[in-house]
Motif scaffolding. Structure first.
Motif, short mmCIF file in Angstrom:
data_model
loop_
_atom_site.label_atom_id
_atom_site.label_comp_id
_atom_site.label_asym_id
_atom_site.label_seq_id
_atom_site.Cartn_x
_atom_site.Cartn_y
_atom_site.Cartn_z
N GLU A 223 0.85 -1.18 0.00
CA GLU A 223 0.00 0.00 0.00
C GLU A 223 0.89 1.23 0.00
O GLU A 223 1.83 1.33 0.79
CB GLU A 223 -0.94 -0.01 1.20
CG GLU A 223 -1.96 -1.11 1.10
CD GLU A 223 -2.99 -1.13 2.22
OE1 GLU A 223 -2.89 -0.30 3.16
OE2 GLU A 223 -3.89 -1.98 2.15
N TYR B 264 1.09 5.20 0.45
CA TYR B 264 0.42 6.34 1.05
C TYR B 264 1.21 7.60 0.75
O TYR B 264 2.42 7.62 0.88
CB TYR B 264 0.33 6.20 2.58
CG TYR B 264 -0.38 4.97 3.05
CD1 TYR B 264 -1.77 4.95 3.19
CD2 TYR B 264 0.33 3.82 3.38
CE1 TYR B 264 -2.42 3.81 3.64
CE2 TYR B 264 -0.33 2.68 3.83
CZ TYR B 264 -1.70 2.68 3.96
OH TYR B 264 -2.34 1.56 4.40
N ARG B 265 0.49 8.66 0.37
CA ARG B 265 1.06 9.99 0.20
C ARG B 265 0.25 10.92 1.09
O ARG B 265 -0.94 11.15 0.86
CB ARG B 265 0.97 10.47 -1.24
CG ARG B 265 1.97 9.86 -2.16
CD ARG B 265 3.30 10.51 -1.97
NE ARG B 265 4.21 10.04 -3.01
CZ ARG B 265 5.41 10.52 -3.17
NH1 ARG B 265 5.85 11.47 -2.41
NH2 ARG B 265 6.17 10.04 -4.12
N PHE B 266 0.88 11.42 2.12
CA PHE B 266 0.21 12.28 3.08
C PHE B 266 0.28 13.74 2.63
O PHE B 266 1.29 14.18 2.11
CB PHE B 266 0.85 12.13 4.46
CG PHE B 266 0.66 10.75 5.03
CD1 PHE B 266 -0.49 10.44 5.75
CD2 PHE B 266 1.60 9.76 4.81
CE1 PHE B 266 -0.67 9.17 6.26
CE2 PHE B 266 1.42 8.47 5.31
CZ PHE B 266 0.28 8.18 6.05
N PHE C 103 -4.76 12.02 2.95
CA PHE C 103 -3.73 11.22 2.31
C PHE C 103 -4.35 10.45 1.16
O PHE C 103 -5.54 10.16 1.16
CB PHE C 103 -3.02 10.29 3.30
CG PHE C 103 -3.89 9.20 3.87
CD1 PHE C 103 -3.95 7.95 3.28
CD2 PHE C 103 -4.63 9.42 5.03
CE1 PHE C 103 -4.74 6.94 3.80
CE2 PHE C 103 -5.40 8.41 5.56
CZ PHE C 103 -5.46 7.17 4.96
N ASP C 104 -3.52 10.17 0.18
CA ASP C 104 -3.91 9.33 -0.95
C ASP C 104 -3.34 7.95 -0.70
O ASP C 104 -2.24 7.81 -0.15
CB ASP C 104 -3.33 9.87 -2.26
CG ASP C 104 -3.90 11.22 -2.65
OD1 ASP C 104 -5.11 11.43 -2.44
OD2 ASP C 104 -3.14 12.05 -3.15
N VAL C 105 -4.07 6.94 -1.11
CA VAL C 105 -3.58 5.57 -0.97
C VAL C 105 -3.89 4.80 -2.25
O VAL C 105 -4.92 5.02 -2.88
CB VAL C 105 -4.21 4.86 0.27
CG1 VAL C 105 -5.71 4.72 0.13
CG2 VAL C 105 -3.57 3.51 0.51
#
Length: 113
Positions: free
Chosen positions: A78, A80-82, A87-89
């Motif tokens: 997974e 994740y971009r916070f 955040f996007d996952v």
């Protein structure tokens, strides 16, 4: 992270040793594939900690990638971009021994980042 790729591998071994009955062979194999890819790409070495499930969680302090977190499962990673508020996952499905998608590879910090 300072240190060598051998140090990164040792961190993974230490985490498994703390919970030897919980980390299945699949999650260890996906982690090994990911670390091999990152080393081949001359990527930034991550900080690795235990996840809840048990999984492995990778964080980075490489400029531009401080908001990136990867969580390694037995069948996927997974990504994740916070951001400041959310955040996007997204998921990168992965079968041990197989390759990774180009989109996933572009998400990783490399020496060319």
């Amino acid at each position: 992270m300072s240190g060598s790729w051998a140090d990164v591998g040792q961190t993974v071994e230490d985490l498994v040793a703390e919970r030897p009955d919980e980390y299945g062979s699949e999650v260890r194999a996906v982690m090994a594939d990911l670390l091999a890819l990152m080393e081949r790409l001359d990527g930034a070495r991550p900080y690795i900690g235990p996840g809840y499930w048990p999984t492995f969680v990778l964080n980075f302090d490489e400029p531009g990638f401080e908001n990136l977190q990867l969580e390694v499962f037995g069948d996927r990673i997974e990504v994740y971009r916070f951001t400041d508020q959310l955040f996007d996952v997204r998921e990168e499905k992965h079968v041990p021994g197989e390759g990774f998608s180009e989109a996933f590879i572009r998400d990783l910090p490399t020496s060319n980042a």
